[in-house]
Design a protein around this motif. Structure first.
Motif, short mmCIF file in Angstrom:
data_model
loop_
_atom_site.label_atom_id
_atom_site.label_comp_id
_atom_site.label_asym_id
_atom_site.label_seq_id
_atom_site.Cartn_x
_atom_site.Cartn_y
_atom_site.Cartn_z
N ASP B 305 -45.86 -41.04 -19.72
CA ASP B 305 -47.05 -40.37 -20.26
C ASP B 305 -47.90 -41.31 -21.11
OD1 ASP B 305 -48.70 -38.22 -20.53
OD2 ASP B 305 -47.72 -37.54 -22.38
N HIS B 307 -51.14 -43.20 -22.36
CA HIS B 307 -52.60 -43.11 -22.43
C HIS B 307 -53.13 -44.39 -23.01
CE1 HIS B 307 -53.14 -38.70 -21.73
NE2 HIS B 307 -51.85 -38.74 -21.99
N LEU B 321 -55.96 -45.24 -18.82
CA LEU B 321 -54.76 -44.53 -18.41
C LEU B 321 -54.78 -43.14 -19.04
CD1 LEU B 321 -51.92 -47.22 -18.73
CD2 LEU B 321 -53.13 -46.49 -16.68
N ARG B 322 -54.49 -42.11 -18.24
CA ARG B 322 -54.44 -40.74 -18.75
C ARG B 322 -53.09 -40.14 -18.41
NH1 ARG B 322 -60.23 -39.07 -18.03
NH2 ARG B 322 -61.15 -40.81 -16.95
N GLY B 323 -52.07 -40.57 -19.14
CA GLY B 323 -50.75 -40.00 -18.91
C GLY B 323 -50.08 -40.57 -17.68
N ALA B 324 -49.97 -41.88 -17.60
CA ALA B 324 -49.34 -42.51 -16.44
C ALA B 324 -47.82 -42.52 -16.60
CB ALA B 324 -49.86 -43.94 -16.29
N ASN B 325 -47.13 -42.22 -15.51
CA ASN B 325 -45.67 -42.29 -15.46
C ASN B 325 -45.26 -43.25 -14.37
OD1 ASN B 325 -44.98 -40.13 -17.37
ND2 ASN B 325 -46.08 -38.87 -15.87
N SER B 511 -45.95 -46.46 -5.68
CA SER B 511 -46.62 -45.50 -6.55
C SER B 511 -48.10 -45.58 -6.27
CB SER B 511 -46.36 -45.81 -8.02
OG SER B 511 -44.99 -45.74 -8.29
N MET B 513 -51.88 -44.81 -7.59
CA MET B 513 -52.61 -44.50 -8.83
C MET B 513 -54.02 -44.03 -8.51
SD MET B 513 -51.65 -47.15 -11.81
CE MET B 513 -52.20 -46.04 -13.10
N GLY B 516 -56.31 -43.29 -13.51
CA GLY B 516 -55.49 -43.44 -14.70
C GLY B 516 -54.15 -42.73 -14.69
N THR B 517 -53.81 -42.08 -13.57
CA THR B 517 -52.48 -41.48 -13.48
C THR B 517 -51.83 -41.88 -12.17
OG1 THR B 517 -53.36 -39.49 -12.47
CG2 THR B 517 -53.01 -39.42 -14.84
N ILE B 519 -50.33 -40.55 -9.00
CA ILE B 519 -50.42 -39.25 -8.34
C ILE B 519 -49.31 -39.04 -7.31
CG2 ILE B 519 -52.91 -38.94 -8.65
CD1 ILE B 519 -53.21 -39.87 -5.71
#
Lengths: 278, 577
Positions: B305, B307, B321-325, B511, B513, B516-517, B519
């Motif tokens: 998560d 940011h 980045l908006r809450g990247a995992n 992964s 992206m 910013g997340t 997906i």
């Protein structure tokens, strides 16, 4: 948390905020000259009344232009350590004449009323100037500056003054500053990623200088390379120094612009001659 | 058709060139007709850029001559006319932008023609509308995406109404969807009658060209239609190039006796020619094996998560980045794919601690990277990062010093030995290169130095940001080989890229992206088949997956199979017939 690599944030250029305010709609020439007038006023006003007038005037600018004050406050805070040092030097080393009233003593230096007054003036003056300059870059874009200069300097062409070349230099400089900031950021990051010491530990100007100095040579080399490519790009789009060029901007100076300019010049004069008026 | 450009026996040798090196161009003759689309390919250093710079008079022949519309490029009186006939779009979008706003840059070339302001305004508005940039008119170019900047550059050239446009690897910085729309625009310009001269490393971009010129060591080694060049009679691999992927896949299918002998260059033509499953039903069918879901056992790298906002608090603030995992296991090869601006680079820079998150957690082994008390240097000892275009970030003078910078900073022992090993790993001979000045190296050699200067630190985790951008096919292949060698040494590797075909050949996990997340994420065999998510991320699935989708539509029961590379697709199909 802002990153220690964000050099771009510390350059004032490129901070232009497009708005449709009354200020933004003024002719760039009027804006440029108006700012210049207020700037001169703030620099040369002899007392706090003048500075106060200037400050109120700048605040009115901000309100009318609908631009935020926060970046300017940040700018002041960033500059504050240096301003304080300057003010201290002013207090300690400011010239003294016999009639001065000594009000204290620091480290063997006599502190006079006049030097304290001067130091406070200096602090206030710079604060107002920072707010003014920030307001300036937020309300006039670099291209408007070059357009304004293009028309303001045009008469100088008569005496063979190389207006086009000069403007190109200005324009390319404006274009390059953010690029240089971005490149500095990249090189600094590359160094840090390979173990270079970029951790900021408190206020440490010497450590800061030690980190920034090694960037300068690669930055210059990098900028030269970029300049070479850009020169090719310019040439392939038909730029030839010395050949007549036209401008994308056709400027229109309205009566409102004239009034705006007249008003700011008046305020500036008021600031400079505030003592006499009093 | 009228011959617009005549290149006659062109030799070129810059004055500063080392006398032991051969001329850069060695007798090239070429005639280009009005309205033709000419592709120029060749490996790095073969003379492509040098050749096209002769066409707009940026360079002059040492011997021979170049005529454009009958104008000798060498004569100064032809210069202005030549500049308005020929426009050029450069490789690096950012370096060709002159002005500080988009509209003004498009206007630059028109101001040089001394056109009246009203006409400049009209032409600028026209070009901005055609490029879809009207809303960006007043923005500074350094805040645009790479694709947008390339559009600005093209608009600035088109506004001058040229007859010929030279393109020097214009797509090397663009992500797949941006690249596709750029190529569509190019085709449109070609249909409108413009003469196009196009330099590229990507063979699939030029299958519609009228003529392909293969440059090798300054000579035009071959010249012909794409069918002739890619028809199989010329050994492209020998001169550092490759076949378009469509041709390779078609070759595989031909061995099954499916396709006629005519060459298939465009993917759509190949897809149309593939048989329905119905036609082959009398053949044996095979059981569908779905890939085993893998459960992460030990997440060596864990991003939770996160940011991050660049220039936060300023008018230029930009959320990256908006809450990247993200997770990666020790010893695995992971890929992070996404369009330009999706946050890939920012994510990588969080994993080695160069950036610290505004909020969220980053764990690498035992290190809590988000904690400002964790010294970056301790993280760096474990995690290496090779930036995009790393050769632009050199700061030393000599090769040896550049590579030794890291170990010196971290006080490592056996400095010389380490530098030697790292150089050998990337294929640079230690004695021959250690004292060379960096600026005398070729582009490919510089890239190798940049790789060595990170590999020398022998970190457990290696991050690569767009590692193959601007590389020719052979160099790309070598790099993939290097990744394999590193994986076999047990390194944990994360590659950020938008080149799906390359990622498919090496990555175990993928992964995606977007904005910013992350997906979508999982074993690459699965994620590469998730066309919807790939589209949403602004990417295109590898060609083999696109073809397998068409095969599924034609009734082939290959759903869920790993078809992420040409070889895998072929083995899936071979099992069924």
């Amino acid at each position: 948390m802002s990153s220690r690599f964000e050099f771009l944030g510390s350059t004032a250029i490129g901070q232009y905020i497009p708005r449709q305010s009354w200020i933004h709609r003024r002719d760039p020439r009027a804006r440029l000259l108006a700012y210049l007038a207020i700037f001169i006023g703030v620099v040369f006003t002899p007392d706090f009344i003048g500075l106060g007038v200037g400050f109120v005037c700048v605040l009115i600018f901000y309100l009318m232009a609908q631009i935020p004050l926060k970046p300017s406050v940040k700018g002041i805070l960033r500059a504050l350590p240096f301003l304080l040092i300057l003010a201290l030097l002013q207090i300690l080393l400011g010239g003294r004449i016999d009639t001065d009233l000594v009000i204290g003593n620091i480290l063997g230096f006599g502190v006079t009323q006049r030097s304290v007054f001067n130091a406070l003036m200096l602090l206030t003056r710079f604060t107002v100037l920072i707010v003014l300059i920030n307001g300036f870059v937020m309300t006039i874009s670099t291209s408007q500056i070059t357009a304004a200069l293009f028309y303001l300097l045009k008469p100088a062409e008569v005496v063979r003054f190389p207006v086009n070349d000069l403007l190109m230099v200005v324009q390319i400089t404006m274009r390059f500053l953010p690029l240089i900031a971005q490149t500095a950021e990249k090189i600094a990051k590359a160094q840090a990623a390979r173990g270079g010491d970029w951790d900021q530990r408190g206020f440490n100007p010497i450590g800061q200088a030690k980190r920034v100095l090694p960037l300068i040579v690669p930055l210059i080399i990098n900028s030269l390379k970029r300049a070479e490519t850009m020169a090719l790009a310019m040439e392939s789009r038909g730029f030839n120094a010395g050949v007549k060029r036209s401008s994308y901007y056709a400027l229109q100076f309205s009566w409102k612009d004239g009034a705006f300019l007249l008003l700011t010049t008046g305020v500036s004069a008021l600031m400079i001659f505030s003592k006499i008026i009093n | 058709m009228k011959a617009l450009i005549q290149i006659e026996n062109l030799y070129f040798r810059p004055e500063s060139l080392d006398p032991n090196r051969p001329d850069i161009l060695r007798g090239i003759s070429l005639t280009i007709d009005e309205g033709e689309f000419i592709a120029i390919v060749g490996k790095n250093g073969s003379g492509k850029t040098t050749l096209i710079k002769h066409i707009n008079g940026l360079l002059f022949p040492t011997h021979g001559r170049v005529l454009v519309d009958g104008l000798d490029t060498r004569l100064p009186e032809n210069r202005a006319r030549l500049q308005s006939l020929v426009g050029m779009v450069f490789q690096n979008p950012a370096d060709q932008i002159v002005a500080s706003t988009v509209e003004e840059d498009v206007a630059f070339g028109l101001e040089n023609l001394n056109l009246p302001t009203s006409e400049i305004r009209e032409r600028v508005a026209q070009q901005l509308a055609a490029a879809g940039l009207t809303h960006e008119a007043a923005r500074p170019p350094h805040l645009l995406s790479g694709g947008q900047v390339q559009k600005v550059a093209l608009a600035g050239v088109l506004a001058r109404h040229p007859c010929v446009i030279l393109f020097d690897e214009p797509t090397s910085m663009l992500d797949p969807q941006t690249r596709q729309s750029f190529l569509r625009r190019l085709e449109q310009l070609h249909r409108d009658g413009l003469t196009i001269i196009y330099v590229t490393h990507h063979m699939e971009e030029i299958v519609n060209a009228d003529k392909v010129v293969l440059l090798h060591n300054g000579l035009a080694a071959h010249m012909g239609s794409p069918e002739e060049i890619f028809g199989g009679r010329i050994n492209l691999y020998e001169i550092g190039l490759e076949m378009p992927e469509t041709v390779e896949i078609a070759e595989n299918f031909r061995s099954l006796g499916w396709l006629s002998d005519r060459p298939f260059l465009a993917p759509q033509a190949l897809i149309d020619a593939l048989p329905d499953y119905y036609d082959l039903r009398n053949h044996k069918t095979s059981k569908v094996v779905s890939p085993l879901p893998r459960h992460p056992t030990d997440s060596f790298i864990q991003v939770d998560d996160v940011h991050y906002t660049y220039l936060s608090g300023s008018p230029l603030a930009k959320i990256a980045l908006r809450g990247a995992n993200f997770i990666a296991q020790q010893g695995s090869v992971s890929a992070v794919a996404g369009a330009n601006g999706s946050g890939k680079s920012t994510l990588l820079q969080h994993i080695n601690g160069i950036l610290r998150p505004d909020s969220g957690r980053v764990r690498v082994g035992k290190w809590a990277v988000e904690d400002p008390r964790t010294p970056v240097r301790d993280v760096i000892r474990e995690v290496g990062l090779v930036f995009q275009n790393p050769e632009a970030q050199f700061f030393e003078v000599f090769v040896g010093d550049e590579i030794a910078y890291g170990p010196k900073q971290l006080n490592m022992d056996r400095l010389r030995e380490r530098v030697r090993q790292a150089m050998e790993m990337v294929g640079l001979e230690f004695e021959a290169f250690k004292d060379r000045r960096l600026e005398t190296l070729s582009g490919g050699e510089k890239r190798k130095v940049a790789l060595a200067s990170t590999l020398v630190l022998d970190q457990q985790v290696l991050l690569f940001d767009e590692p193959t951008a601007g590389m020719d096919p052979q160099a790309r292949k070598e790099l993939i080989g290097l990744f394999r060698a590193l994986r076999d040494q047990g390194k944990t590797i994360i590659i950020a890229s938008h080149r799906m075909e390359e990622l498919a050949s090496i990555a175990e996990n993928l992964s995606l992206m977007h904005a910013g997340t992350v997906i979508q994420s999982g074993p690459s065999a699965q994620v590469f088949n998730d066309s919807a998510a790939i589209q949403r991320a602004g990417l295109l699935p590898p060609l083999s997956v696109q073809i397998s989708c068409s095969l599924i539509e034609k009734g082939w029961p290959i759903q869920g199979k790993d078809t992420s590379t040409a070889d895998r697709l072929f083995s899936v199909i071979k099992d069924m017939v």
